[in-house]
Every structure is written in C-alpha cells, then in structure tokens.
Design a protein around this motif. Structure first.
Motif, short mmCIF file in Angstrom:
data_model
loop_
_atom_site.label_atom_id
_atom_site.label_comp_id
_atom_site.label_asym_id
_atom_site.label_seq_id
_atom_site.Cartn_x
_atom_site.Cartn_y
_atom_site.Cartn_z
N LEU A 67 0.82 -1.22 0.00
CA LEU A 67 0.00 0.00 0.00
C LEU A 67 0.85 1.27 0.00
N THR A 68 2.15 1.12 0.20
CA THR A 68 3.04 2.28 0.11
C THR A 68 3.64 2.38 -1.29
N TYR A 69 4.12 1.23 -1.79
CA TYR A 69 4.87 1.29 -3.04
C TYR A 69 3.98 1.35 -4.28
N LEU A 70 2.75 0.85 -4.19
CA LEU A 70 1.84 0.99 -5.35
C LEU A 70 1.56 2.47 -5.67
N PRO A 71 1.09 3.28 -4.69
CA PRO A 71 0.83 4.68 -5.05
C PRO A 71 2.07 5.45 -5.47
N ILE A 72 3.24 5.10 -4.93
CA ILE A 72 4.46 5.80 -5.37
C ILE A 72 4.70 5.52 -6.85
N LEU A 73 4.58 4.24 -7.23
CA LEU A 73 4.80 3.85 -8.62
C LEU A 73 3.78 4.52 -9.55
N VAL A 74 2.51 4.58 -9.09
CA VAL A 74 1.46 5.17 -9.93
C VAL A 74 1.68 6.67 -10.11
N VAL A 75 1.96 7.37 -9.01
CA VAL A 75 2.10 8.83 -9.09
C VAL A 75 3.39 9.23 -9.82
N ALA A 76 4.44 8.40 -9.71
CA ALA A 76 5.67 8.70 -10.44
C ALA A 76 5.46 8.60 -11.95
N ASN A 77 4.31 8.06 -12.35
CA ASN A 77 3.97 8.00 -13.78
C ASN A 77 2.91 9.03 -14.18
N ASP A 78 2.50 9.88 -13.21
CA ASP A 78 1.40 10.81 -13.46
C ASP A 78 1.96 12.13 -14.00
N PRO A 79 1.67 12.45 -15.25
CA PRO A 79 2.24 13.68 -15.80
C PRO A 79 1.75 14.96 -15.10
N GLU A 80 0.58 14.89 -14.43
CA GLU A 80 0.13 16.09 -13.73
C GLU A 80 1.02 16.38 -12.52
N TYR A 81 1.67 15.37 -11.99
CA TYR A 81 2.63 15.58 -10.92
C TYR A 81 4.04 15.81 -11.47
N MET A 82 4.40 14.96 -12.44
CA MET A 82 5.81 14.82 -12.78
C MET A 82 6.22 15.55 -14.05
N GLY A 83 5.25 15.99 -14.88
CA GLY A 83 5.62 16.62 -16.14
C GLY A 83 6.50 15.71 -16.95
N GLU A 84 7.66 16.24 -17.39
CA GLU A 84 8.56 15.43 -18.23
C GLU A 84 9.36 14.42 -17.41
N HIS A 85 9.24 14.49 -16.07
CA HIS A 85 10.07 13.62 -15.23
C HIS A 85 9.39 12.31 -14.86
N VAL A 86 8.35 11.93 -15.58
CA VAL A 86 7.69 10.64 -15.31
C VAL A 86 8.72 9.52 -15.49
N ASN A 87 8.45 8.38 -14.84
CA ASN A 87 9.35 7.23 -14.90
C ASN A 87 9.64 6.79 -16.33
N GLY A 88 10.84 6.30 -16.53
CA GLY A 88 11.15 5.64 -17.79
C GLY A 88 10.75 4.17 -17.74
N ARG A 89 10.93 3.49 -18.87
CA ARG A 89 10.50 2.08 -18.98
C ARG A 89 11.22 1.15 -18.02
N VAL A 90 12.54 1.34 -17.87
CA VAL A 90 13.31 0.41 -17.04
C VAL A 90 12.86 0.53 -15.58
N LEU A 91 12.73 1.79 -15.12
CA LEU A 91 12.31 2.02 -13.74
C LEU A 91 10.93 1.41 -13.51
N ASN A 92 10.04 1.56 -14.48
CA ASN A 92 8.70 0.99 -14.33
C ASN A 92 8.72 -0.53 -14.32
N ALA A 93 9.57 -1.12 -15.18
CA ALA A 93 9.64 -2.58 -15.23
C ALA A 93 10.14 -3.12 -13.89
N VAL A 94 11.21 -2.51 -13.37
CA VAL A 94 11.77 -2.98 -12.10
C VAL A 94 10.78 -2.72 -10.97
N GLY A 95 10.16 -1.53 -10.97
CA GLY A 95 9.19 -1.19 -9.93
C GLY A 95 8.02 -2.15 -9.91
N THR A 96 7.50 -2.48 -11.09
CA THR A 96 6.36 -3.40 -11.17
C THR A 96 6.76 -4.79 -10.69
#
Lengths: 409, 121, 138
Positions: free
Chosen positions: A356-385
């Motif tokens: 319940l901690t790491y799921l929302p971090i992963l989701v919000v790190a992909n949210d352009p309204e929060y992160m703009g151009e700094h959203v996660n890249g593919r590798v970070l998302n693959a490892v995070g998932t």
C-alpha cells in the motif's frame, strides 16, 4: 550541493532502515545461523529500496508532495488509513527498540539501571526534534554512523575464507541445520527490513524539509544510490562477521552485546570503541528517523502542518504526534518487554504497509500532472512493477510463515 | 448534499436494473466566478459509473496515463464498460435518510439516458 | 475507452473529476501553509442558502459550494458524518487546483485550523523554544 554532506539524508535514511537496533540483531542472527546464504536478499532489498526511494524523492522534488500525501490522495481515506495504522505500528515498534537500545548503551556506559535511562533517552530524542535544525541532525548522525564501517574492517581483518563466503552468497542454499520455512521466513523479514516503509516517508519528507526542487533531482539520486548500498554493505558485513566467528562456534545471537564479539576479536579495543560509537549513533539516528516518520505520516494523512523547518508552534500537531510516539515507546519499554523482540512483529504490519506504500508511489511517479517530463522511464517501471509483485507475494506469505516457524525460532 | 452522498452509490436505470456504481463526479469549471473569487464556479456535469467495482481508477481514466503498462491494463479491465452520464439524466439521488443510515442508497437514471465516453485526457 | 459510447462534447471550462483532482488532496493557504485535506465536497443548487442540505437531482443545476474537512474516519466507519463536525471552506477561496488545492486566503481564518491555532497559542508558545525558528542561525 553541500559537498560530501549532501548525501547525509540518504545515509541517515539507510541507517534507520538497515542498521536500526532490530536489524542489527537480525543481521547478526542471520549470519550466525545461515552464514551468507541470505545475502542475496539484502542485495535484492537494496535494489528495491533504491528504486522506490528514488521515485519518492523525485515526486517530492518535482511536485513538493511527500509520500504519505500521495498515498492518501491516490488510495483514499480507507486504504490509506489501513496503511497509516500498519506503518505507524512498524514505526513506533522500531522507535521503541531504538529507545531501548539507547538506554542499554547508557546502562553499559554508566552501570545505572536501564529503566532509569529510558525516559532520559526519549527526552534527548525529543530535544533534538524540538530544537535542532534538520540539516545539523542529519549531518551529525550520518557522519557518526559512518563509523559502522568498522564492521566491514573487522570482516577484512578476520581474514575469512573469501571463496567460501562468495560461494554462500552466489549459490545460496538452505543450511542443513535449518528448515526451509525458517529460511524463507528470515528472507521475507530481511526484505521487509530493507524496504521498510518509513524509509521512503522519511526520505521524501526530508527532501521537502531541505526544500528540494527540480534542480535537486541529482542530489536526490546521489543520496539514494550512495545511502542505501552503504546500508546494505554494512548489513552484509555484520552478517559476515557473525558467520565467520559465531557460526562455527555454534553461538546463536540473542542480544545486542553479542553483535560486537567478532569486532573485538578482529580489531581489539580500538575498533570495538569505533564500532560502539557507530552503534549508538545508528540507534539514535534510527530513533530520530522513526519519531519524525510517525509525525510525517500522521500529519500528511490528515493534512496538518508539518516539518522541522517550521517553528514548533507552527506545526503544533506534528510535534504532538512525535511526543505521543515517544511516550508510547517509553510506556511499552516500562512493561519490561524485550525491545528487540517486539520488532519481530513488524513483519506482520509490513505485510500490509509495503504494497500500500509502493503501489501509489509507482502510480504517481507516472502521473504527468505531478511529474511533467520527469515521469518514470521504462526500465524504472519494469523494475518497480516486478518488485511490487514480489512484495505482494512476500506479504501474503509473511504471516503464515511467521506462525509456522514461531517467528523464526 | 455532499459528494460522499453520491460516490460509491449503486446506480440503477428507470426499470430498476443495476448499472454499476458511481466512481467519480465530473465537474466543469464554467460557472461565472462568485464575487471576489478567482476560479470559475464548479458545475456538477455528470457521474462516472463503473459496472462492476466501487474501487478507484487510481488516475488511469486519463488517456495520457498509460504506465506502468500492467497496472494500467489491470485497472482498465476492472473498469471496462464505464460510462459518463450527464447530470440532467439523473432522475433521483439517495434521500438524506438513506445516506445517513449508509444503507439502501441508490441513484436512479432517467429513462432514455445517454452513455458518454468517460475518458479524460 | 470502449465502443458504444457517445463522444463527450468539448466543455466550455476546465474539466475536473472530484475523486481524482479534489478529494483527499492537501489544501494550502495563500502562503503555501497546510490547512487541511479535502475530505468531502459540499454540493448545492445555484441560489440556495448554503445551510440547506437536501438531495438534488438532474432537474437542478448543482455546483460545488465548499470544500469540507473532517471527520475523515466518518467515511471509513460507514454512514454519513454529522454536518456539525465538518469544517467548510467556501469554493470562492479556491484559486488553483494542482497537486494540491490552493486558497487565496490565510489558513487562520478557517475553522478547519482551530486545533492547530489552539495548541499554538495555548500550549506551544509557552514551552521554551516553541517559537524558535529552526532555520535561523543560533
């Protein structure tokens, strides 16, 4: 950038995660029973916490929102509330162990009864929380914690059979003296300790305390990739020392004082003194980290004003929360329970808190309204998932394994 | 009325057939600002209805958010068949009595209501 | 998202989803100081008195009249929290909706911060160091 001190936040966060009183004992217990056959779990945990602490620091730097704010925002009051309760339980249990550890150290230094030292230790922690500037706090505890490198030095001086340690690490197998269930119970406990949720709460809130912005993304990254591997290496070094000295003698660690036996044997009184300084400052640092985390999580969930960068009167409820956490910790200790033993139950609460901690971090790190151009890249998302799946499986297995093995007994 | 009186509530059509649950309220900021206000007034434009679940979209109702792929897929599958119903198509909402008790609350849609694409960009 | 749906026409203003963009977000005052979280939204008919609490359906134009704060656990336990225990922040104070909800006024003027103000004035100001600025040089 503040030179080498720029990574103090990462070092302190990692000390609180990997080298708090409970983990110090767990590492030595694991080493004395399993050698380095569980070192792979620590490596896995370091990678996992690096990935998610990196994301949480990035979200804090880019959007200004700390981790428990995004947990509440994305999961809503119910699921975030369940996480809050579980996380606070882990955090306050750890805080209890740290205050107990500080009191034990003071007892050894003074031969005055430990229970008299407990309120003193709690008061000392409170004074730092009340008065000392965040950066001073993290620099002092971070720097003094570096003396724990003494464990790595001790391992080197012991002149172990490196080939055998490497074989245990790289070709792990359950030692013949232990059952598979116990092995996997400790594997999950080590993973949970390495990725314990208060690390990201503290790290992201610390980024807000230091007023990180997009310009500080490099600082955040540096803190993550220096701090956590440092914690992981020392965690393995402690297990290594115990594996080399205590395992062959058949000594099973059950108290804090036994952790330093290999250090005394390898380096004599000087190295022992250095390591004791490290243990005391690590315990104190972890107490500060967990007390602050309790204040951060509750304040962020409820929308209160928080942070050490504010005058205490301007973050009154945040300070009340930390005082209550310290009072609870002392109260638990006064009942006479073993402070290290209580941290074993953290595994149960971590099972709820970790996904319940790491799921929302992963989701919000992909949210352009929060992160703009700094959203996660593919590798970070693959490892995070991948880690999220591992954490869900480990969480589901944690409680049954704990019951079957009677908490690794 | 508060947003909590509508969110998570079961939705039925005029014949009593269950359509799903209210998972979000769609607001449009197109009302003239009140005296002294900076932001436009927020008009309740419609309800987002999901057929099988009360759980949230976690933000994946926006077409611009697609990563990480497995999580986005999982949530979109859970919410497959979701639709937006415009507010004028809402015939009745739960009574205050039902919302206070927290039981038996339903939203009923007008006969012949239209289903709109709920996606945001 | 799927077929068989009418395309949503373009709207004349910014489109915001209550759950996604407003609920559970941090509310910050004009100085960026935290005020509360958005625990619920008050909805009312245009022209209604804000004290009127009644169910409204599609025949009425409904607008968000206020952000509501506390008690957050009312929604967890089930049932609807008593309206007297909720603090209102009128919609006209909202200046921006981002990763936080921004207000154009000071947090002190809202009832949502009364506990914080009470503790500050009655307790914390009297403890030595309570008003000490930790960032100031010693």
């Amino acid at each position: 950038m503040r030179g080498p001190l720029a990574v103090a936040l990462g070092i302190l966060t990692a000390i609180g995660g990997f080298l708090d009183a409970g983990d110090l004992v767990t590492n030595a217990v694991v080493g004395s029973r399993f050698g380095l056959t569980l070192a792979w779990v620590v490596v896995m945990g370091v990678i996992g916490i690096c990935v998610f602490a990196h994301m949480s620091g990035k979200v804090a730097a880019v959007s200004g929102r700390a981790t428990f704010e995004i947990i509440r925002e994305r999961l809503g009051p119910r699921a975030a509330g369940a996480n809050l309760v579980a996380s606070l339980a882990v955090t306050v249990l750890t805080l209890t162990a740290e205050i107990g550890g500080m009191a034990l150290a003071l007892q050894l230094a003074s031969s005055v009864e430990r229970r008299l030292w407990m309120p003193v230790a709690a008061l000392a922690v409170w004074l730092v929380l009340w008065r000392v500037r965040f950066q001073v706090m993290e620099n002092v505890t971070g720097l003094l914690g570096l003396t724990l490198i003494g464990f790595a030095v001790a391992l080197y001086l012991l002149g172990p059979d490196w080939g055998e340690l490497a074989r245990q690490t790289l070709q792990p197998a359950v030692p013949p003296s232990e059952g598979a269930a116990v092995y996997w119970y400790f594997a999950i406990a080590l993973l949970g300790a390495a990725m314990t949720p208060y690390e990201v709460f503290f790290f992201s809130s610390g980024g807000v305390e230091e007023r990180w912005t997009v310009k500080d993304l490099a600082t955040s990254r540096l803190n993550v990739f220096v701090g956590f591997p440092f914690g992981g290496v020392l965690s393995i070094a402690i297990a290594g020392c115990a594996a080399v000295v205590l395992l062959p003698l058949g000594i099973e660690v059950d108290a804090m004082s036994q952790i330093v036996l290999p250090v005394a044997q390898a380096g004599g009184p000087l190295l022992l003194a250095v390591v004791i300084v490290g243990l005391v400052s690590a315990t104190t640092g972890a107490a500060l980290e967990t007390a602050l985390s309790a204040g951060y999580t509750l304040s962020q969930y409820l929308g209160w004003s928080w942070g050490k960068f504010r005058r205490p009167a301007e973050a009154a409820r945040f300070h009340v929360a930390m005082i209550v956490a310290l009072v609870v910790a002392v109260g638990v200790l006064m009942t006479g329970v073993d402070p290290i033993a209580v941290t074993e139950y953290s595994v149960v609460f971590s099972a709820v808190a970790l996904p319940l901690t790491y799921l929302p971090i992963l989701v919000v790190a992909n949210d352009p309204e929060y992160m703009g151009e700094h959203v996660n890249g593919r590798v970070l998302n693959a490892v995070g998932t991948l880690y999220l799946v591992i954490l869900v499986v480990a969480s589901a297995a944690a409680v049954p394994l704990m019951i079957v093995t009677e908490a690794g007994a | 009325m508060i947003a909590g009186d509508l969110i998570d509530v079961e939705v039925r059509d005029a014949d009593g057939e269950r359509l799903g649950y209210v998972v979000d309220l769609r607001l449009v900021l197109d009302r003239p600002p009140e005296a002294g206000a900076v932001l436009a007034g927020a008009r309740l434009h419609g309800l987002v209805v999901s057929p099988r679940t009360r759980t949230s979209f976690l933000g994946y109702e926006r077409t611009s958010v697609r990563a990480p792929w497995p999580i986005a897929q999982l949530l979109r599958r859970r919410h497959r068949g979701s639709f937006l119903v415009h507010w004028p198509d809402v015939a009745s909402v739960p009574s205050l009595d039902a919302t206070r008790r927290g039981k038996g609350a339903i939203v009923v849609l007008r006969r012949g209501f239209d289903r709109y694409d709920p996606a945001l960009t | 998202m799927s077929t068989g749906l009418l395309p949503e026409p373009d709207q004349p203003g910014r489109v915001v989803d209550a759950e996604l963009h407003l609920l559970d977000r941090q509310v910050l005052d004009v100085d960026g100081e935290p005020v509360c979280t958005v625990d619920d939204l008050e909805l009312g008919a245009v022209g209604d008195d804000p004290d009127i609490d009644r169910p409204l359906a599609g025949d009425t134009t409904v607008v968000v009249t206020a952000l509501l704060s506390g008690p957050v656990l009312g929604g967890v336990v089930g049932g609807r929290p008593d309206s007297s225990r909720r603090h209102r922040i009128a919609w006209r104070y909202v200046t921006d909706i981002g990763t936080a909800v921004h207000l154009g006024a000071h947090g002190e003027q809202f009832s949502a911060t009364w506990v914080e103000r009470w503790l500050r004035e009655r307790v914390f100001s009297r403890i030595p160091g309570g008003r000490h600025d930790p960032e100031a040089d010693e």
